[in-house]
Design a protein around this motif. Structure first.
Motif, PDB file in Angstrom:
ATOM      1  N   GLN A   1       0.827  -1.210   0.000  1.00 59.32           N
ATOM      2  CA  GLN A   1       0.000   0.000   0.000  1.00 59.32           C
ATOM      3  C   GLN A   1       0.864   1.264   0.000  1.00 59.32           C
ATOM      4  O   GLN A   1       0.538   2.253  -0.671  1.00 59.32           O
ATOM      5  N   ILE A   2       1.960   1.245   0.756  1.00 59.24           N
ATOM      6  CA  ILE A   2       2.853   2.406   0.791  1.00 59.24           C
ATOM      7  C   ILE A   2       3.492   2.630  -0.571  1.00 59.24           C
ATOM      8  O   ILE A   2       3.615   3.775  -1.048  1.00 59.24           O
ATOM      9  N   ILE A   3       3.904   1.542  -1.221  1.00 53.98           N
ATOM     10  CA  ILE A   3       4.488   1.664  -2.560  1.00 53.98           C
ATOM     11  C   ILE A   3       3.484   2.283  -3.528  1.00 53.98           C
ATOM     12  O   ILE A   3       3.808   3.183  -4.313  1.00 53.98           O
ATOM     13  N   ILE A   4       2.236   1.809  -3.448  1.00 51.15           N
ATOM     14  CA  ILE A   4       1.190   2.355  -4.328  1.00 51.15           C
ATOM     15  C   ILE A   4       0.967   3.833  -4.024  1.00 51.15           C
ATOM     16  O   ILE A   4       0.860   4.667  -4.931  1.00 51.15           O
ATOM     17  N   GLY A   5       0.885   4.181  -2.731  1.00 50.10           N
ATOM     18  CA  GLY A   5       0.700   5.582  -2.357  1.00 50.10           C
ATOM     19  C   GLY A   5       1.839   6.459  -2.837  1.00 50.10           C
ATOM     20  O   GLY A   5       1.630   7.584  -3.313  1.00 50.10           O
ATOM     21  N   LEU A   6       3.069   5.944  -2.732  1.00 49.02           N
ATOM     22  CA  LEU A   6       4.238   6.690  -3.196  1.00 49.02           C
ATOM     23  C   LEU A   6       4.174   6.941  -4.700  1.00 49.02           C
ATOM     24  O   LEU A   6       4.406   8.061  -5.182  1.00 49.02           O
ATOM     25  N   LEU A   7       3.822   5.893  -5.464  1.00 46.11           N
ATOM     26  CA  LEU A   7       3.747   6.017  -6.925  1.00 46.11           C
ATOM     27  C   LEU A   7       2.613   6.940  -7.350  1.00 46.11           C
ATOM     28  O   LEU A   7       2.772   7.736  -8.282  1.00 46.11           O
ATOM     29  N   VAL A   8       1.470   6.841  -6.669  1.00 45.34           N
ATOM     30  CA  VAL A   8       0.343   7.718  -6.999  1.00 45.34           C
ATOM     31  C   VAL A   8       0.698   9.174  -6.706  1.00 45.34           C
ATOM     32  O   VAL A   8       0.402  10.084  -7.502  1.00 45.34           O
ATOM     33  N   GLY A   9       1.331   9.425  -5.561  1.00 46.04           N
ATOM     34  CA  GLY A   9       1.739  10.792  -5.234  1.00 46.04           C
ATOM     35  C   GLY A   9       2.728  11.352  -6.225  1.00 46.04           C
ATOM     36  O   GLY A   9       2.632  12.520  -6.632  1.00 46.04           O
ATOM     37  N   LEU A  10       3.683  10.524  -6.657  1.00 44.65           N
ATOM     38  CA  LEU A  10       4.659  10.958  -7.653  1.00 44.65           C
ATOM     39  C   LEU A  10       3.981  11.255  -8.984  1.00 44.65           C
ATOM     40  O   LEU A  10       4.294  12.254  -9.655  1.00 44.65           O
ATOM     41  N   ALA A  11       3.029  10.406  -9.379  1.00 39.84           N
ATOM     42  CA  ALA A  11       2.312  10.615 -10.641  1.00 39.84           C
ATOM     43  C   ALA A  11       1.486  11.898 -10.603  1.00 39.84           C
ATOM     44  O   ALA A  11       1.446  12.665 -11.584  1.00 39.84           O
ATOM     45  N   LEU A  12       0.844  12.156  -9.469  1.00 37.98           N
ATOM     46  CA  LEU A  12       0.062  13.390  -9.338  1.00 37.98           C
ATOM     47  C   LEU A  12       0.952  14.620  -9.439  1.00 37.98           C
ATOM     48  O   LEU A  12       0.585  15.616 -10.075  1.00 37.98           O
ATOM     49  N   ALA A  13       2.118  14.555  -8.799  1.00 38.36           N
ATOM     50  CA  ALA A  13       3.036  15.695  -8.836  1.00 38.36           C
ATOM     51  C   ALA A  13       3.526  15.971 -10.247  1.00 38.36           C
ATOM     52  O   ALA A  13       3.719  17.127 -10.627  1.00 38.36           O
ATOM     53  N   MET A  14       3.727  14.937 -11.038  1.00 42.68           N
ATOM     54  CA  MET A  14       4.271  15.101 -12.382  1.00 42.68           C
ATOM     55  C   MET A  14       3.189  15.401 -13.416  1.00 42.68           C
ATOM     56  O   MET A  14       3.401  16.210 -14.328  1.00 42.68           O
ATOM     57  N   LEU A  15       2.010  14.766 -13.268  1.00 41.81           N
ATOM     58  CA  LEU A  15       0.985  14.856 -14.305  1.00 41.81           C
ATOM     59  C   LEU A  15      -0.105  15.871 -13.990  1.00 41.81           C
ATOM     60  O   LEU A  15      -0.643  16.508 -14.905  1.00 41.81           O
TER      61      LEU A  15
END
Length: 403
Positions: free
Chosen positions: A18-32
């Motif tokens: 879940q933490i990995i998913i949250g990290l990736l989602v947060g990174l995607a939001l910041a970039m996209l």
């Protein structure tokens, strides 16, 4: 219907995933979708606020309960194991401090957190420590004065050792209740990390990414060095024979499972079974293994010292040798009070940061960074902690046989 399906997925999926998913989602939001980051960042702020609220109570209750429930005059025959635990944790803290001074890490913190006054000399640091110790206990809890909290918890714990059995049972129940609450808070870590990552990377970009990568490399490097160099050296000095067969057995059969459970307490049955297969003294390992899951925290000592010095370097605080040595001792003491839940050592970072006059707000930002890198950091920390429990227990038993 959708909520029920989501709840079932959360229950089936590990916190690491879940933490990995949250990290990736947060990174995607910041970039996209950078425009959406202010709204998502609120989740990170909420998560940090919850940590700030529970951390002082956690330290106070757990330390007081641990000391208060030790029976006066109880014979444990644990001196050799306790000595190894102490030496190992202190050595790990020294490794963490040394590596941080040789390879200093800096973090990307909020601009408002950069205006921190550095303490003058070590005498001023020690004076601040003494003043914090004698602080009013209620005021210490309200202001998150962790040194004062620790001092009062120890004093009350010693006093409560002579309390009635029902009082000490209630104290232990309170400690378990606080631990359960912190588990609830940490279960929200994936959502909080998503907000933290989105806000941080939208503002700082790759600069923050490099800071985290360097910090993680220092942390993991220190833990590997302790596991493969420092601990074997300690074992060799005690049993006077090749330590690596025992070291690799403990890492393989205890460290690997602890890496994925991320809980020293959850790994206790694994360690007890391993100790039995190693034909250790049952009277020793039946006490030493559960005790080690609570106080033998070499990985936590590394995490506390490295992240505290990262905060100091970020704020431009100069760290001299006496202060560094004091930090080694404080990190070792803090590590012994680390919570048994995932990420528990991170909540003791403010206590070490207070040595440098770093405010609680800044320290909790560092804790947030720790949760971001915690997917690997906390797994490696727990693997080192748990495998060392069996390693040092076996070492003490072998030394006793030789004697």
């Amino acid at each position: 219907m959708l909520f029920s399906a989501l709840l079932r997925w959360v229950q089936r999926t590990s916190l690491v995933t879940q933490i990995i998913i949250g990290l990736l989602v947060g990174l995607a939001l910041a970039m996209l979708v950078p425009a959406a980051t202010p709204s998502v960042a609120f989740l990170g702020t909420l998560f940090i606020s919850a940590l700030k609220a529970i951390a002082p109570i956690l330290v106070f209750v757990l330390v007081m309960a641990a000391i208060g429930n030790h029976r006066p005059g109880e014979s444990t025959h644990m001196r050799p194991v306790l000595l190894l635990y102490l030496v190992g944790t202190l050595a790990a803290a020294i490794v963490g401090v040394t590596a941080s001074l040789w390879f200093p890490s800096t973090l990307v913190l909020q601009s408002a957190a950069q205006d921190q006054a550095a303490p003058g000399a070590v005498s001023q640091v020690l004076l601040n420590v003494v003043q914090s110790i004698v602080s009013n206990p209620v005021k210490a809890l309200l202001e998150a004065n962790y040194i004062g909290i620790l001092a009062w918890a120890v004093a009350l714990g010693i006093a409560l050792r002579h309390a009635s059995a029902s009082t000490r049972t209630a104290l232990q129940d309170g400690a378990q209740a606080v631990t359960l609450v912190i588990q609830w808070v940490i279960r929200c870590a994936p959502v909080g990390i998503m907000g933290l990552v989105a806000a941080t990377f939208a503002e700082a970009g790759t600069q923050a990414l490099w800071g985290y990568a360097h910090l993680l490399a220092v942390l993991i490097g220190c833990m590997l060095f302790v596991a493969l160099v420092v601990n074997p050296l300690i074992v060799f000095l005690v049993i006077r024979r090749n330590p690596y067969p025992l070291v690799f057995t403990c890492l393989r059969e205890s460290g690997v499972t602890a890496f994925f459970t991320r809980s020293s307490a959850a790994n206790i049955p694994i360690n007890l079974a391993l100790a039995k297969r190693l034909n250790l003294n049952e009277e020793t390992y039946s006490i030493a293994i559960p005790l080690g899951a609570t106080i033998n925290m070499a990985g936590a000592a590394i995490t506390i010292s490295v992240l505290s010095l990262a905060a100091a370097h970020t704020l431009g605080i100069s760290v001299d040798m006496p202060t560094a040595l004091l930090l080694c001792v404080v990190a070792s003491v803090c590590a012994c009070g680390a919570s048994g839940v995932a990420g528990g050592s991170l909540l003791l970072i403010p206590l070490a940061c207070s040595l440098f006059g770093i405010s609680n707000d800044v320290a909790m930002q560092v804790v947030g960074v720790g949760f971001i890198i915690g997917v690997l950091q906390d797994s490696a920390e727990t693997a080192l902690n748990s495998s060392t429990d069996v390693l040092f227990t076996a070492t003490a038993c072998m030394a006793q046989e030789r004697g």
